[in-house]
Design a protein around this motif. Structure first.
Motif, PDB file in Angstrom:
ATOM      1  N   ASN A  76      46.399  33.253  42.306  1.00  0.00           N
ATOM      2  CA  ASN A  76      45.943  34.610  42.643  1.00  0.00           C
ATOM      3  C   ASN A  76      44.453  34.788  42.387  1.00  0.00           C
ATOM      4  OD1 ASN A  76      45.859  34.813  39.847  1.00  0.00           O
ATOM      5  ND2 ASN A  76      47.745  35.996  39.702  1.00  0.00           N
ATOM      6  N   ARG A  77      43.785  33.686  42.012  1.00  0.00           N
ATOM      7  CA  ARG A  77      42.343  33.657  41.842  1.00  0.00           C
ATOM      8  C   ARG A  77      41.852  34.632  40.776  1.00  0.00           C
ATOM      9  NH1 ARG A  77      40.500  32.831  48.238  1.00  0.00           N
ATOM     10  NH2 ARG A  77      41.289  30.712  48.383  1.00  0.00           N
ATOM     11  N   ILE A  78      42.678  34.781  39.733  1.00  0.00           N
ATOM     12  CA  ILE A  78      42.305  35.661  38.627  1.00  0.00           C
ATOM     13  C   ILE A  78      43.262  35.406  37.465  1.00  0.00           C
ATOM     14  CG2 ILE A  78      43.826  37.627  39.170  1.00  0.00           C
ATOM     15  CD1 ILE A  78      41.333  39.429  38.643  1.00  0.00           C
ATOM     16  N   TYR A  79      42.839  35.766  36.250  1.00  0.00           N
ATOM     17  CA  TYR A  79      43.764  35.790  35.121  1.00  0.00           C
ATOM     18  C   TYR A  79      44.424  37.167  35.103  1.00  0.00           C
ATOM     19  CZ  TYR A  79      42.072  31.441  32.985  1.00  0.00           C
ATOM     20  OH  TYR A  79      41.765  30.125  32.727  1.00  0.00           O
ATOM     21  N   GLY A  80      45.686  37.228  35.532  1.00  0.00           N
ATOM     22  CA  GLY A  80      46.362  38.517  35.629  1.00  0.00           C
ATOM     23  C   GLY A  80      46.959  38.999  34.328  1.00  0.00           C
TER      24      GLY A  80
ATOM     25  N   PHE B 175      32.656  36.814  42.245  1.00  0.00           N
ATOM     26  CA  PHE B 175      33.760  37.725  41.935  1.00  0.00           C
ATOM     27  C   PHE B 175      33.467  38.490  40.655  1.00  0.00           C
ATOM     28  CE2 PHE B 175      38.080  38.599  40.218  1.00  0.00           C
ATOM     29  CZ  PHE B 175      38.533  39.399  41.254  1.00  0.00           C
ATOM     30  N   GLU B 176      33.329  39.800  40.762  1.00  0.00           N
ATOM     31  CA  GLU B 176      32.939  40.630  39.617  1.00  0.00           C
ATOM     32  C   GLU B 176      34.156  41.062  38.804  1.00  0.00           C
ATOM     33  OE1 GLU B 176      30.658  43.891  41.062  1.00  0.00           O
ATOM     34  OE2 GLU B 176      29.161  42.627  42.062  1.00  0.00           O
ATOM     35  N   THR B 177      34.090  40.837  37.503  1.00  0.00           N
ATOM     36  CA  THR B 177      35.125  41.301  36.581  1.00  0.00           C
ATOM     37  C   THR B 177      34.446  41.921  35.365  1.00  0.00           C
ATOM     38  OG1 THR B 177      35.310  39.336  35.163  1.00  0.00           O
ATOM     39  CG2 THR B 177      36.488  39.276  37.268  1.00  0.00           C
ATOM     40  N   SER B 178      35.238  42.443  34.439  1.00  0.00           N
ATOM     41  CA  SER B 178      34.664  43.059  33.240  1.00  0.00           C
ATOM     42  C   SER B 178      33.937  42.043  32.369  1.00  0.00           C
ATOM     43  CB  SER B 178      35.768  43.735  32.421  1.00  0.00           C
ATOM     44  OG  SER B 178      36.763  42.798  32.040  1.00  0.00           O
TER      45      SER B 178
ATOM     46  N   CYS C 195      47.305  39.059  43.516  1.00  0.00           N
ATOM     47  CA  CYS C 195      47.437  39.973  42.376  1.00  0.00           C
ATOM     48  C   CYS C 195      46.994  41.355  42.847  1.00  0.00           C
ATOM     49  CB  CYS C 195      46.565  39.517  41.215  1.00  0.00           C
ATOM     50  SG  CYS C 195      46.512  40.686  39.830  1.00  0.00           S
ATOM     51  N   VAL C 196      47.938  42.292  42.905  1.00  0.00           N
ATOM     52  CA  VAL C 196      47.642  43.621  43.451  1.00  0.00           C
ATOM     53  C   VAL C 196      46.991  44.538  42.428  1.00  0.00           C
ATOM     54  CG1 VAL C 196      49.486  43.506  45.165  1.00  0.00           C
ATOM     55  CG2 VAL C 196      49.984  44.406  42.877  1.00  0.00           C
ATOM     56  N   THR C 197      46.969  44.121  41.165  1.00  0.00           N
ATOM     57  CA  THR C 197      46.442  44.984  40.108  1.00  0.00           C
ATOM     58  C   THR C 197      44.976  44.711  39.789  1.00  0.00           C
ATOM     59  OG1 THR C 197      48.645  45.118  39.114  1.00  0.00           O
ATOM     60  CG2 THR C 197      46.790  45.747  37.713  1.00  0.00           C
ATOM     61  N   PHE C 198      44.596  43.412  39.743  1.00  0.00           N
ATOM     62  CA  PHE C 198      43.244  43.092  39.276  1.00  0.00           C
ATOM     63  C   PHE C 198      42.355  42.403  40.307  1.00  0.00           C
ATOM     64  CE2 PHE C 198      45.855  43.114  35.350  1.00  0.00           C
ATOM     65  CZ  PHE C 198      45.200  44.141  34.677  1.00  0.00           C
ATOM     66  N   ASN C 199      42.903  42.000  41.452  1.00  0.00           N
ATOM     67  CA  ASN C 199      42.090  41.319  42.451  1.00  0.00           C
ATOM     68  C   ASN C 199      42.139  42.099  43.762  1.00  0.00           C
ATOM     69  OD1 ASN C 199      40.858  39.602  44.285  1.00  0.00           O
ATOM     70  ND2 ASN C 199      41.701  37.742  43.345  1.00  0.00           N
ATOM     71  N   ASP C 200      41.056  42.821  44.044  1.00  0.00           N
ATOM     72  CA  ASP C 200      40.997  43.615  45.272  1.00  0.00           C
ATOM     73  C   ASP C 200      40.184  42.920  46.359  1.00  0.00           C
ATOM     74  OD1 ASP C 200      38.467  43.847  44.210  1.00  0.00           O
ATOM     75  OD2 ASP C 200      38.466  46.034  44.075  1.00  0.00           O
TER      76      ASP C 200
END
Length: 287
Positions: free
Chosen positions: A123-127, A141-144, A202-207
């Motif tokens: 999902n290309r992210i740590y969910g 890819f921007e994250t916190s 990942c529908v929560t953290f990867n838009d």
């Protein structure tokens, strides 16, 4: 149990706690359908998982299962297969679990070519840890924790697999139910290590890497007349950074699984009754 195996036979009585809309629902359904279609049943199936959202899958599937530690699912799966070659072993992981802390185990599992299947929910992210960049996240890819992006190119898991000597490499999309199940089935049927990277949004953290993105960008290799037995063609597809694809990209039809090559055919529970000499040494190699 009925002689006719259905994919629902692999469903446990535990309700998944994944976020509504998570791509892992489709990934798991496809795995269960593929197992049923190949004539396996829960009594001869062993699912090994690591840590992360994907790590819960052994709880949600009705089979033998082990929930391992982060990045260590593959050596456990190899040990299970060598201990009891009669089992259908399926290892499930995520892009963080498999391509970061587990990258070393991934490369060596590929080159050993033990006869099992590895399904990675990418999902290309740590969910599970709330949205950090993973090894397969885009460079911008921007994250916190990476407000300007990771600033490094993403890992190409299929290129890693090919370089390590993989005998089966494929990619699927969890929402394309028929094709996903078909591709996982081919991995199970392959004689050797079957590797499938699954786009599982990942529908929560990867838009960014969304369902719509993959629907619009994915190219199906089966519709492009790709020959998965052509190594050079496989390499060209895998190294094309601008091409998102699904399908079997490489399969070595001459593959001989590690267990078969070394004569590991006996159940290790019968080690004192005719198991091949040195078999336990082969199992210990993985720990």
């Amino acid at each position: 149990m009925s002689s006719e195996i259905r994919f629902t036979d692999f469903k446990s009585d535990k309700q998944p706690t994944w976020c509504p809309g998570c791509g892992d629902f489709g990934t798991m359904n496809g795995m269960m359908k593929a197992l049923a279609n190949t004539g396996n049943d829960p009594d001869n199936t062993f699912v090994v998982a690591g840590i992360g959202c994907s790590g819960k899958i052994g709880t949600y599937m009705h089979s033998y299962a082990l929930h391992g530690v982060h990045g260590r699912a593959l050596p456990v799966g190899a040990g299970v297969k060598l201990a009891n070659p009669d089992l259908e072993v399926m290892v499930a992981g995520g892009d963080g679990d498999g391509y970061s802390i587990g990258a070393g185990h991934f490369v060596h599992a590929v080159r050993r070519n033990v006869d099992m299947t590895y399904v990675v929910m990418d999902n290309r992210i740590y969910g599970l840890t709330k949205g950090q960049a993973s090894p397969t996240s885009r460079e911008d890819f921007e994250t916190s924790t990476t407000p300007e992006g990771p600033q490094q190119p993403p890992v190409n898991p299929m290129a890693l697999a090919l370089a390590a000597g993989a005998t089966f490499i494929a990619q699927s999309f969890s929402t394309d139910a028929r094709r996903h199940a078909e591709i996982v089935q081919k991995a199970i049927e392959h004689d050797g290590f079957g590797f499938v990277n699954v786009f599982s949004p990942c529908v929560t953290f990867n838009d960014v890497d969304t369902y719509d993105y993959f629907r619009d960008s994915l190219v199906d290799l089966a519709e492009e007349d790709h020959d998965p037995t052509d190594y050079d063609a496989a390499k060209e597809v895998i190294l094309d950074a601008d091409k998102e694809f699904q399908g079997v990209v490489w399969q070595d039809e001459a593959s001989v699984p590690y267990d078969e090559k070394h004569g590991v055919t006996e159940n290790m529970s019968e080690i004192g009754e005719g198991a091949p000499e040195g078999a336990m040494d082969l199992v210990r190699e993985f720990y």
